[in-house]
Design an enzyme around this catalytic site. Structure first.
Site, PDB file in Angstrom:
ATOM      1  N   ASN A 151       0.675  -1.322  -0.158  1.00  0.00           N
ATOM      2  CA  ASN A 151      -0.211   0.113   0.092  1.00  0.00           C
ATOM      3  C   ASN A 151       0.905   1.218  -0.080  1.00  0.00           C
ATOM      4  OD1 ASN A 151       0.270  -1.454   2.565  1.00  0.00           O
ATOM      5  ND2 ASN A 151      -0.504   0.438   3.593  1.00  0.00           N
ATOM      6  N   GLN A 179      -4.606  -4.046  -2.382  1.00  0.00           N
ATOM      7  CA  GLN A 179      -4.113  -2.929  -3.007  1.00  0.00           C
ATOM      8  C   GLN A 179      -3.731  -3.689  -4.793  1.00  0.00           C
ATOM      9  OE1 GLN A 179      -4.039   0.392  -2.399  1.00  0.00           O
ATOM     10  NE2 GLN A 179      -4.266   0.269  -0.268  1.00  0.00           N
ATOM     11  N   SER A 199     -11.010  -5.505  -0.533  1.00  0.00           N
ATOM     12  CA  SER A 199     -11.808  -4.556   0.102  1.00  0.00           C
ATOM     13  C   SER A 199     -12.548  -3.582  -0.819  1.00  0.00           C
ATOM     14  CB  SER A 199     -11.114  -3.647   0.969  1.00  0.00           C
ATOM     15  OG  SER A 199     -11.865  -2.777   1.628  1.00  0.00           O
ATOM     16  N   ALA A 200     -13.969  -3.474  -0.809  1.00  0.00           N
ATOM     17  CA  ALA A 200     -14.555  -2.422  -1.751  1.00  0.00           C
ATOM     18  C   ALA A 200     -14.423  -1.161  -1.855  1.00  0.00           C
ATOM     19  CB  ALA A 200     -16.031  -2.460  -1.613  1.00  0.00           C
ATOM     20  N   THR A 236     -26.365 -10.635   9.865  1.00  0.00           N
ATOM     21  CA  THR A 236     -27.239 -10.129   8.701  1.00  0.00           C
ATOM     22  C   THR A 236     -26.214  -9.381   7.651  1.00  0.00           C
ATOM     23  OG1 THR A 236     -29.177  -9.882  10.219  1.00  0.00           O
ATOM     24  CG2 THR A 236     -29.489  -8.777   8.062  1.00  0.00           C
ATOM     25  N   CYS A 324       2.151   9.318  13.070  1.00  0.00           N
ATOM     26  CA  CYS A 324       2.387  10.165  13.820  1.00  0.00           C
ATOM     27  C   CYS A 324       2.039   9.890  15.308  1.00  0.00           C
ATOM     28  CB  CYS A 324       1.546  11.458  13.467  1.00  0.00           C
ATOM     29  SG  CYS A 324       2.321  12.084  11.957  1.00  0.00           S
TER      30      CYS A 324
HETATM   31  N1  PMP Z   1      -4.884  -4.283   3.465  1.00  0.00           N
HETATM   32  C1  PMP Z   1      -4.087  -3.267   2.820  1.00  0.00           C
HETATM   33  C2  PMP Z   1      -3.156  -3.755   2.017  1.00  0.00           C
HETATM   34  C3  PMP Z   1      -4.864  -2.027   2.710  1.00  0.00           C
HETATM   35  O1  PMP Z   1      -4.279  -1.194   2.180  1.00  0.00           O
HETATM   36  C4  PMP Z   1      -5.972  -1.804   3.367  1.00  0.00           C
HETATM   37  C5  PMP Z   1      -6.672  -0.438   3.652  1.00  0.00           C
HETATM   38  N2  PMP Z   1      -5.475   0.452   4.144  1.00  0.00           N
HETATM   39  C6  PMP Z   1      -6.463  -3.044   4.270  1.00  0.00           C
HETATM   40  C7  PMP Z   1      -5.935  -4.167   4.460  1.00  0.00           C
HETATM   41  C8  PMP Z   1      -7.698  -2.511   5.369  1.00  0.00           C
HETATM   42  O2  PMP Z   1      -8.715  -2.755   4.531  1.00  0.00           O
HETATM   43  P1  PMP Z   1     -10.289  -2.184   5.202  1.00  0.00           P
HETATM   44  O3  PMP Z   1     -10.341  -0.846   5.320  1.00  0.00           O
HETATM   45  O4  PMP Z   1     -11.168  -2.785   4.307  1.00  0.00           O
HETATM   46  O5  PMP Z   1     -10.213  -3.029   6.552  1.00  0.00           O
END
Ligand code: PMP
Length: 387
Positions: A151, A179, A199-200, A236, A324
């Site tokens: 990321n 990512q 992740s959406a 749910t 930070c």
């Molecule tokens: N894994 C990676 C590599 C991410 O970049 C992120 C989001 N910053 C997450 C996990 C966490 O995802 P979520 O916000 O859907 O929990």
């Protein structure tokens, strides 16, 4: 105009996503587990959305466990694998040293509880050290967690090599592809990966929804107990979120190769222009394959904080991997793992582009970044004199 270059943090939902969510919320508010007609209609809408998400990820609909996002999916993969494999004497968890902070925190927590954990190092380019992985893969290993793309740097991990090594050692492979999805033509089927998180909201979908893909036949216990998601994730279902996720997948599926080329062109233009115009710019991860939307830079010896402040004042929103705290800026664990000094690891600035980034945004950003940072990077300038 503010130029938003922080798409790895989150992306704006597309109009089609918002529309799909509103429509499902209005028409299918019934509980998909209810046996009456409105409930069954909601169930059908969910099955249709699930099929579209699966089509985009290249997996079977039944392999998806839909939940609250990648953090949950990551926890499910790790806790489930450790539970499932303990009986075989496989109690150790391997993860790369550059995983997302949520997984790094889970590693520290589990280690405190007595779970054996090994952090596998990366090389100077940010790629997993395969010799170190080979050495760590003993008969006690339950699972390796390895991100698809980082990321902070956008560096892509050697997934095919990791699959081969894990297979040979009998370890499961969990890929946090949060990512990678939408930034590469990746497909789950045939990848050899056992578990995959996505992740959406990194795909112009809504926050609070994501999935763990569980390879068919893998014995993964529930994270939250209950009847939903084939007994793997009770609660749910977030049907509006799932419908939004599906709409986001459709949008990405429609033009992925073209979009990847477009992002690479814009990212490279930003990279080349900043290297040309400013002295002392270092591209982190440049020697490795990277996803096409991410550019991680260090500006000479500058800490990220003052740089980000100046950039935002100049109308460019980016981010840093450095955290930070009350004591000041902490170095990024990703840059430290790549062998950067603590001072340099406090200086990483991430520019990340997305589907809504235009050529005009990049041109505006280049001019603004050069204007904002040139005074700090003059050979004789210090931060104090330029601020
Ligand atoms: N894994 C990676 C590599 C991410 O970049 C992120 C989001 N910053 C997450 C996990 C966490 O995802 P979520 O916000 O859907 O929990």
């Amino acid at each position: 105009m503010t130029v938003y270059l922080d798409h790895n943090a989150t992306t704006p939902p597309l109009p089609a996503v918002l529309q799909a969510m509103a429509q499902v919320q209005a028409e299918h508010w019934a509980n998909p587990s209810s046996t009456h007609v409105p409930g069954q209609a909601a169930r059908q809408a969910m099955a249709q959305a699930r099929a579209r998400i699966a089509a985009f990820l290249g997996c079977k609909p039944a392999e998806l466990v839909l939940g609250s996002g990648a953090t949950e999916a990551n926890h499910h993969a790790v806790l489930g694998a450790l539970q499932s494999r303990a009986g075989e004497g496989r109690r150790r968890w391997l993860l790369s040293a550059v995983e997302h902070p949520g997984l790094m925190a889970l590693a520290a927590h589990l280690q405190q509880q007595g779970v054996p954990v090994t952090r596998v190092p990366v090389d100077g380019t940010g790629r997993l050290d395969l010799a170190a992985l080979r050495a760590a893969l003993g008969p006690d290993v339950a699972l390796l967690s390895l991100m698809g793309a980082n990321n902070e740097t956008g560096v892509c991990m050697p997934l095919a090599e990791a699959v081969a090594l894990c297979d040979a050692a009998g370890a499961w492979l969990h890929v946090d592809a949060t990512q990678l999805i939408g930034k590469s033509p990746f497909r789950f089927a045939g990848s050899g990966i056992d578990l995959l998180s996505a992740s959406a909201h990194k795909l112009n979908g809504p926050k609070g929804v994501g999935t763990l893909v569980v390879r068919q036949g893998l014995a993964l216990p529930a994270l939250l107990h209950g009847r939903q998601e084939r007994q793997r994730r009770g609660g749910t279902e977030n049907l509006a979120g799932i419908a939004g996720f599906a709409a986001a997948c459709d949008a990405h599926a429609a033009d992925l190769p073209h979009e990847l080329e477009r992002l690479a062109r814009l990212r490279d233009r930003l990279e080349v222009a900043l290297l040309d115009a400013l002295p002392g710019v270092h591209v982190v991860g440049r020697a490795a394959p990277r996803v096409p939307n991410t550019l991680c830079l260090r500006f000479a010896e500058l800490d990220a904080d003052p740089v980000l402040t100046r950039l935002e004042r100049a109308g460019v929103v980016a981010s840093s991997g450095a955290a930070c705290s009350a004591g000041g800026t902490q170095p990024s664990h990703v840059l430290l793992a790549m062998g950067e000094s603590p001072a340099h690891a406090r200086g990483g600035i991430r520019f990340s582009l997305g589907r809504t980034t235009t050529e005009a945004h990049i041109d505006t950003a280049i001019a603004a970044i050069v204007r904002a940072l040139a005074p700090l990077l003059e050979p004789t300038a210090s931060l104090e004199s330029a601020a």
